[in-house]
Design a protein around this motif. Structure first.
Motif, PDB file in Angstrom:
ATOM      1  N   GLN A  19       0.775  -1.188   0.133  1.00 14.87           N
ATOM      2  CA  GLN A  19      -0.199  -0.017   0.038  1.00 14.87           C
ATOM      3  C   GLN A  19       0.795   1.179  -0.083  1.00 14.87           C
ATOM      4  OE1 GLN A  19      -2.502  -0.552   3.519  1.00 14.87           O
ATOM      5  NE2 GLN A  19      -4.125  -0.965   2.121  1.00 14.87           N
ATOM      6  N   ALA A  20       2.263   1.165   0.094  1.00 20.28           N
ATOM      7  CA  ALA A  20       2.953   2.409   0.377  1.00 20.28           C
ATOM      8  C   ALA A  20       2.987   2.713  -1.038  1.00 20.28           C
ATOM      9  CB  ALA A  20       4.349   2.045   0.691  1.00 20.28           C
ATOM     10  N   GLU A  21       3.033   4.313  -0.904  1.00 19.03           N
ATOM     11  CA  GLU A  21       2.909   5.096  -2.314  1.00 19.03           C
ATOM     12  C   GLU A  21       3.811   6.397  -1.970  1.00 19.03           C
ATOM     13  OE1 GLU A  21      -1.000   5.262  -3.435  1.00 19.03           O
ATOM     14  OE2 GLU A  21      -0.185   5.714  -5.455  1.00 19.03           O
ATOM     15  N   VAL A  22       4.702   6.927  -2.891  1.00 22.21           N
ATOM     16  CA  VAL A  22       5.474   8.196  -2.548  1.00 22.21           C
ATOM     17  C   VAL A  22       5.282   8.962  -3.836  1.00 22.21           C
ATOM     18  CG1 VAL A  22       7.751   9.118  -2.501  1.00 22.21           C
ATOM     19  CG2 VAL A  22       7.042   6.905  -1.115  1.00 22.21           C
ATOM     20  N   TYR A  23       4.750  10.159  -3.646  1.00 20.94           N
ATOM     21  CA  TYR A  23       4.707  11.330  -4.702  1.00 20.94           C
ATOM     22  C   TYR A  23       5.802  12.267  -4.388  1.00 20.94           C
ATOM     23  CZ  TYR A  23       0.256   9.433  -6.672  1.00 20.94           C
ATOM     24  OH  TYR A  23      -0.580   8.747  -7.178  1.00 20.94           O
ATOM     25  N   VAL A  24       6.589  12.541  -5.125  1.00 22.41           N
ATOM     26  CA  VAL A  24       7.622  13.410  -5.293  1.00 22.41           C
ATOM     27  C   VAL A  24       6.949  14.865  -6.143  1.00 22.41           C
ATOM     28  CG1 VAL A  24       9.868  14.294  -6.056  1.00 22.41           C
ATOM     29  CG2 VAL A  24       9.625  11.916  -5.169  1.00 22.41           C
ATOM     30  N   VAL A  25       6.682  15.683  -5.491  1.00 27.87           N
ATOM     31  CA  VAL A  25       5.766  16.740  -6.201  1.00 27.87           C
ATOM     32  C   VAL A  25       6.621  17.937  -6.242  1.00 27.87           C
ATOM     33  CG1 VAL A  25       3.710  18.253  -5.970  1.00 27.87           C
ATOM     34  CG2 VAL A  25       3.520  15.939  -4.993  1.00 27.87           C
ATOM     35  N   ALA A  26       6.858  18.698  -7.419  1.00 27.25           N
ATOM     36  CA  ALA A  26       7.658  19.662  -7.691  1.00 27.25           C
ATOM     37  C   ALA A  26       7.055  21.065  -7.944  1.00 27.25           C
ATOM     38  CB  ALA A  26       9.001  19.486  -8.585  1.00 27.25           C
ATOM     39  N   SER A  27       7.398  22.039  -7.703  1.00 23.77           N
ATOM     40  CA  SER A  27       6.930  23.538  -7.868  1.00 23.77           C
ATOM     41  C   SER A  27       8.094  24.444  -8.092  1.00 23.77           C
ATOM     42  CB  SER A  27       5.880  23.820  -6.845  1.00 23.77           C
ATOM     43  OG  SER A  27       5.318  24.963  -7.260  1.00 23.77           O
ATOM     44  N   ALA A  28       7.886  25.550  -8.734  1.00 27.54           N
ATOM     45  CA  ALA A  28       8.852  26.503  -8.879  1.00 27.54           C
ATOM     46  C   ALA A  28      10.057  25.848  -9.464  1.00 27.54           C
ATOM     47  CB  ALA A  28       8.841  27.382  -7.581  1.00 27.54           C
ATOM     48  N   GLY A  29      11.327  26.151  -8.875  1.00 24.71           N
ATOM     49  CA  GLY A  29      12.371  25.690  -9.455  1.00 24.71           C
ATOM     50  C   GLY A  29      12.666  24.132  -9.172  1.00 24.71           C
ATOM     51  N   GLY A  30      12.058  23.796  -8.201  1.00 26.27           N
ATOM     52  CA  GLY A  30      11.858  22.295  -8.164  1.00 26.27           C
ATOM     53  C   GLY A  30      11.575  21.399  -9.423  1.00 26.27           C
ATOM     54  N   ILE A  31      11.049  21.838 -10.253  1.00 31.23           N
ATOM     55  CA  ILE A  31      10.317  21.177 -11.369  1.00 31.23           C
ATOM     56  C   ILE A  31      12.048  20.796 -12.327  1.00 31.23           C
ATOM     57  CG2 ILE A  31       8.049  21.653 -11.462  1.00 31.23           C
ATOM     58  CD1 ILE A  31       8.703  23.084 -14.296  1.00 31.23           C
ATOM     59  N   ASP A  32      12.874  21.533 -12.007  1.00 27.80           N
ATOM     60  CA  ASP A  32      14.144  21.336 -12.781  1.00 27.80           C
ATOM     61  C   ASP A  32      14.585  19.952 -12.707  1.00 27.80           C
ATOM     62  OD1 ASP A  32      14.251  23.801 -13.808  1.00 27.80           O
ATOM     63  OD2 ASP A  32      15.529  24.815 -12.689  1.00 27.80           O
ATOM     64  N   LEU A  33      14.038  19.135 -11.290  1.00 23.69           N
ATOM     65  CA  LEU A  33      14.612  17.929 -11.208  1.00 23.69           C
ATOM     66  C   LEU A  33      14.134  17.109 -12.192  1.00 23.69           C
ATOM     67  CD1 LEU A  33      15.825  15.679  -9.253  1.00 23.69           C
ATOM     68  CD2 LEU A  33      13.425  15.907  -8.024  1.00 23.69           C
ATOM     69  N   MET A  34      12.698  17.433 -12.664  1.00 23.71           N
ATOM     70  CA  MET A  34      12.265  16.269 -13.649  1.00 23.71           C
ATOM     71  C   MET A  34      12.238  16.906 -15.075  1.00 23.71           C
ATOM     72  SD  MET A  34       8.733  16.364 -11.080  1.00 23.71           S
ATOM     73  CE  MET A  34       9.186  16.095  -9.355  1.00 23.71           C
ATOM     74  N   ARG A  35      13.071  17.912 -15.211  1.00 21.38           N
ATOM     75  CA  ARG A  35      13.142  18.460 -16.681  1.00 21.38           C
ATOM     76  C   ARG A  35      14.342  17.735 -17.444  1.00 21.38           C
ATOM     77  NH1 ARG A  35      14.063  24.836 -16.456  1.00 21.38           N
ATOM     78  NH2 ARG A  35      13.699  24.449 -18.882  1.00 21.38           N
TER      79      ARG A  35
END
Lengths: 176, 227
Positions: free
Chosen positions: B143-159
């Motif tokens: 049942q474990a779930e992890v969401y990494v949520v990025a906003s502002a400069g944080g979305i650079d992690l996902m670009r």
């Protein structure tokens, strides 16, 4: 002059007055008392309402007076702008653990009272600056400077909540 | 225009308080000045957050006090206490099940976590991924779930082409079905407006607003970690 249906009209404003009072004092029970007090006073002083179109400002002004009266009774000889709401959450507590709503309310509660009143009247009730000035009995310039300072503080204290909340479209879409 | 004046004008613009004749000049200033654009954006965010934090709700409805009403209230209170004492046993038996149901639901949600990142910072990127991996290992249940949520400069992690951890993220996503990376659409929109196209790593999801996404889940009892 007494406007017909005034009592019903006053009741219709109760929820908005409550939200405003709650944003000022941060205490649900006290907010309820302030609203009750304000509505009772409004009914007693209904003859003082000159223009029906200004009922809202008049009511919020009475609420403001009730709040000031409460503060005078409970915090005598204190500059209102210097009062900081004390919250049980210490600065050491990780704000990340608080819910977003609580984090915002905490930050609003940290504002000096004058700034708190201005920001809630502008952002929650969408009053014009001139109307806020009338309600709080301060110059429009003071409204603007308090608002600016309040938002600067909130921006600083809510830096970790970067994006604006959007009420609609809660779904996710997958990017391929 | 003085700096202080500009700031107050920006607030007035955001609050829709300016005369129509003042708006074109101010918009010209804003168009030419990225600092003012960012400031205006921040003002609107703060406004939205304040509105979000104080929704219009029913106050504890007390009808305007009338004397007969207060008297009737006292009578009603006595009746309520009398009837209430008889019905307490029945109430306890029903509320117990409801409470257990709620506890079970909260426990199920507590297996779920959100890691929020709002900065473009290599050290924080690294910490985010380490924390995500740690949570997935620690929870170690279906049942474990992890969401990494990025906003502002944080979305650079996902670009793509920007993130220093592109391959690592792809590998983690392939390994864990219960791991999700979510980027904030408000930020993507802002980047695009600034002429910075945003290409996300494959299988990164997009939420209309990171704040709302996080708030909804925190309200359901998810764990929240801010990096």
């Amino acid at each position: 002059m007494v406007f017909p249906g005034l009592k019903r009209q006053l009741e219709q404003h109760r929820n908005r007055l409550y939200r405003q009072a709650y944003s000022w004092c941060g205490d649900g029970m006290l907010a309820d008392d302030l609203v009750q007090d304000a509505l009772s006073k409004a009914i007693r002083k209904k003859d003082q309402l000159r223009e029906q179109a200004k009922t809202e400002q008049w009511l919020f002004r009475i609420l403001h007076n009730c709040w000031m009266e409460y503060l005078r009774r409970n915090r005598p000889l204190t500059d209102l702008d210097s009062i900081q709401l004390v919250d049980e959450v210490s600065p050491e507590v990780d704000l990340g653990k608080l819910q977003v709503v609580e984090a915002v309310r905490y930050a609003v509660g940290q504002l000096p009272i004058g700034q708190r009143q201005v920001i809630s009247l502008v952002d929650l009730e969408e009053f014009k600056y001139s109307e806020v000035a009338e309600i709080l009995d301060i110059p429009v310039g003071t409204v603007m400077s308090r608002l600016s300072r309040a938002r600067m503080s909130l921006k600083k204290n809510l830096f970790h909540l970067k994006a604006a909340p959007v009420v609609k479209q809660p779904s996710l879409r997958r990017v391929k | 225009m003085k700096k202080q004046t500009s700031r107050e004008m920006l607030h007035a613009l955001a609050d829709n308080q300016l005369d129509s004749k003042d708006i074109p000049h101010l918009l010209e200033d804003i168009e030419a000045n990225p600092e003012l654009q960012a400031e205006l954006c921040e003002i609107r965010r703060v406004k939205d957050l304040v509105k979000y934090a104080y929704p219009l709700k029913q106050s504890t409805s007390r009808v305007l006090a009338a004397r007969w009403g207060q008297t009737m209230g006292k009578v009603a209170a006595v009746l309520f206490l009398t009837i209430g004492s008889f019905s307490l046993g029945w109430y306890n038996s029903t509320i117990h099940e409801d409470t257990l149901g709620n506890i079970a639901s909260v426990q199920a949600e507590s297996n779920k976590s959100i890691i929020f990142i709002g900065y473009s910072d290599r050290e924080r990127f690294q910490k985010t991924l380490v924390k995500a991996e740690e949570l997935l290992q620690r929870k170690n249940n279906p049942q474990a779930e992890v969401y990494v949520v990025a906003s502002a400069g944080g979305i650079d992690l996902m670009r793509t082409n920007v993130s220093p951890h592109q391959h690592e993220i792809k590998k983690m996503l392939a390994q864990h079905d219960s791991l999700h990376f979510v980027a904030c659409n408000n930020t993507i929109y802002r980047y695009k407006k600034e002429g910075k196209p945003v290409n996300l790593i494959k299988d990164v999801e997009v939420a209309p607003s990171a704040v709302e996404f996080v708030a909804n889940r925190i309200n359901k009892g998810w764990n929240y970690i801010s990096i």
